[in-house]
Design an enzyme around this catalytic site. Structure first.
Site, PDB file in Angstrom:
ATOM      1  CG  HIS A  97      -0.177  -0.047   2.532  1.00 46.60           C
ATOM      2  ND1 HIS A  97       0.488   1.045   3.064  1.00 46.60           N
ATOM      3  CD2 HIS A  97       0.026  -1.066   3.398  1.00 46.60           C
ATOM      4  CE1 HIS A  97       1.059   0.709   4.196  1.00 46.60           C
ATOM      5  NE2 HIS A  97       0.798  -0.565   4.429  1.00 46.60           N
ATOM      6  CG  ASP A 379       5.549  -3.672   6.085  1.00 44.36           C
ATOM      7  OD1 ASP A 379       4.539  -4.338   6.399  1.00 44.36           O
ATOM      8  OD2 ASP A 379       6.091  -2.875   6.878  1.00 44.36           O
TER       9      ASP A 379
END
Length: 480
Positions: A97, A379
């Protein structure tokens, strides 16, 4: 004399162009750090060390700027590069994102004041931003897999909520989408103008920031964004492991990795001093401050060029930030050296890589219409995949990072298919574990699909050293 005047004029013009280029990138943000050898560390697009653009040694501020991935000039990328006799068959995109508001609050400090409404004439800017907001505003009839239908389609709070995507995050993925559109649609005609829903596979976790990032990328990418054709599937796990999430051995490796991290922190006196000083500023115990994960909030201040928090006892300052960031860099280096994380990564990344290989095989055999797959993730999704692939030099996934697998068909030998792997626009195919040694034996600028299939379905499990030949056995190995 005339030659000398021309030379001086050219020299002045070159200096002016260099100054203009630097200003375009950072004039509205944080000053660019300069390496000790005088070379500007302006490049935030590489994952492999580059002696020209990288500062010598570890530079925490340079690494933080890379992580921020602040939208600036147009990005140069290597996606879609192949000899003319190769045909692009399918593309599989994994994204993190975009820029978000912190997930944690530093106790007794004021929250960073960031506006999460989208304003077309505010920086960072993208030509499609206003149309994106207008289109998303009309998307109430969109049908997504539950519980995604309850999430907002774009950020819209005057003061950002915790973890909310910012305007920077939206622009980052509008840029990603536009870049991929220019390459895959305009150059390679991957999708026709009358594309169908069967040609896309879209999946996201249940966070608004991942859904909104995926929508922003798609809006920049698709030739015509049509709500009736866009359907996101919900993925409950950040590892995208679907029905294969229960894996005790993976958790065992993670516990060992967390223990390594803890021992490394205990040895870092500079880090402990920084935490102690910061705890005095906010007047709480050091242990409580550490639990609040202050680097998450400080990175938000840094990426948005905001002053670090202050109280009546003083201010958290750049030296504190650098101490924590430097420790993160040391932790990443030791993680690569000790390889405890690798076991976790191999088991954590196997389900999503196995799914991707399956999609590639179906596309290569003509058994599927899908040509574009998008996984909007975090992540903690990309990091194990990068590690499992053997990309040891890849940096920790920045905001709006993208990892892409391209599937190609050789027109001269239609039964031959090959793959390319790209990370943030850099071709890393021959840095991967499954193709490191293949370049010397295969003259083509990509890797046989069979190499990737064999790696995912056999070599990843062999690398665990457990003797297991399938994922279930590797996850449930006894006696550890």
């Amino acid at each position: 004399m005339l030659f000398r005047n021309r030379f001086l004029l050219l020299l002045a013009l070159a200096a002016l162009l260099a100054l203009l280029s630097l200003s375009l990138q950072f004039f509205h943000l944080i000053p660019v750090s300069v390496a000790k050898n005088g070379v500007s560390s302006k490049s935030r697009k590489r994952i492999m060390p580059d002696p020209v653009t990288e500062p010598p040694g570890m530079d925490p501020l340079y690494e933080a700027l890379l992580y921020c991935n602040i939208p600036s000039v147009a990005e140069r990328s290597m996606e879609g590069h192949a000899p003319h006799h190769f045909k692009l068959v399918s593309v599989h995109v994994f994204i993190r994102h975009g820029d978000r508001y912190p997930l944690y609050v530093i106790p007794k400090t004021k929250r960073p004041e960031i506006d999460c409404t989208l304003v077309a004439n505010r920086k960072p800017y993208h030509p499609k931003l206003e149309a994106f907001v207008s289109h998303m505003s009309k998307g109430s009839g969109a049908s997504f897999e539950s519980p995604l239908h309850s999430l907002p389609l774009f950020p819209n709070h005057p003061l950002c909520e915790m973890g909310e995507l910012t305007q920077t995050g939206v622009v980052q993925h509008l840029q990603n989408g536009q870049l991929l559109r220019d390459i895959y649609l305009k150059k390679h005609q991957l999708l026709p103008s009358d594309w169908s829903p069967d040609q896309l596979y879209l999946e996201t976790t249940g966070k608004s920031r991942t859904l909104q990032s995926g929508l922003a990328l798609l809006y920049g990418f698709l030739p015509d964004f049509d709500w009736k054709k866009v359907y996101f599937r919900h993925q409950p796990s950040a590892l995208f492991c679907s029905g294969s999430c229960y894996c005790p051995m993976r958790n065992h490796y993670l516990e060992k990795e967390q223990r390594r991290q803890y021992l490394l922190r205990l040895k870092n006196g500079q880090l402990e001093r920084a935490y102690g000083e910061m705890a005095k500023v906010v007047d709480i115990p050091t242990k409580q401050l550490r639990a609040a994960n202050p680097i998450d909030s400080l990175l938000c201040h840094f990426c948005h060029n905001l002053s670090f928090p202050c109280t009546g006892n003083g201010c958290i300052d750049m030296e504190h930030f650098k101490a924590i960031k430097t420790h993160q860099m040391e932790d990443e280096r030791e993680r690569r050296e000790k390889k405890l994380y690798l076991g976790y990564a191999l088991l954590g990344a196997h389900p999503i890589l196995n799914q991707t290989v399956g999609r590639m095989l179906r596309a290569a055999e003509g058994r599927s219409e899908e040509v574009f797959a998008l996984y909007s993730a975090h992540d903690v999704t990309l990091s194990p995949v990068l590690s499992a692939l053997g990309l040891t030099e890849a940096r920790f996934p920045r905001f709006a990072a993208r990892l892409i697998f391209e599937l190609w068909q050789d027109r001269d030998e239609p039964r031959e298919h090959a793959v390319r792997v790209l990370y943030n626009g850099v071709d890393v195919t021959f840095h991967t574990s499954f193709c490191q040694d293949h370049r010397r034996r295969w003259p083509k600028p990509m890797c046989p699909l069979d190499n990737l299939v064999r790696f995912v379905r056999r070599d990843m499990l062999v690398a665990l050293g457990s003797g297991s030949t399938n994922y279930y056995d590797a996850c449930h190995r006894k006696g550890f």
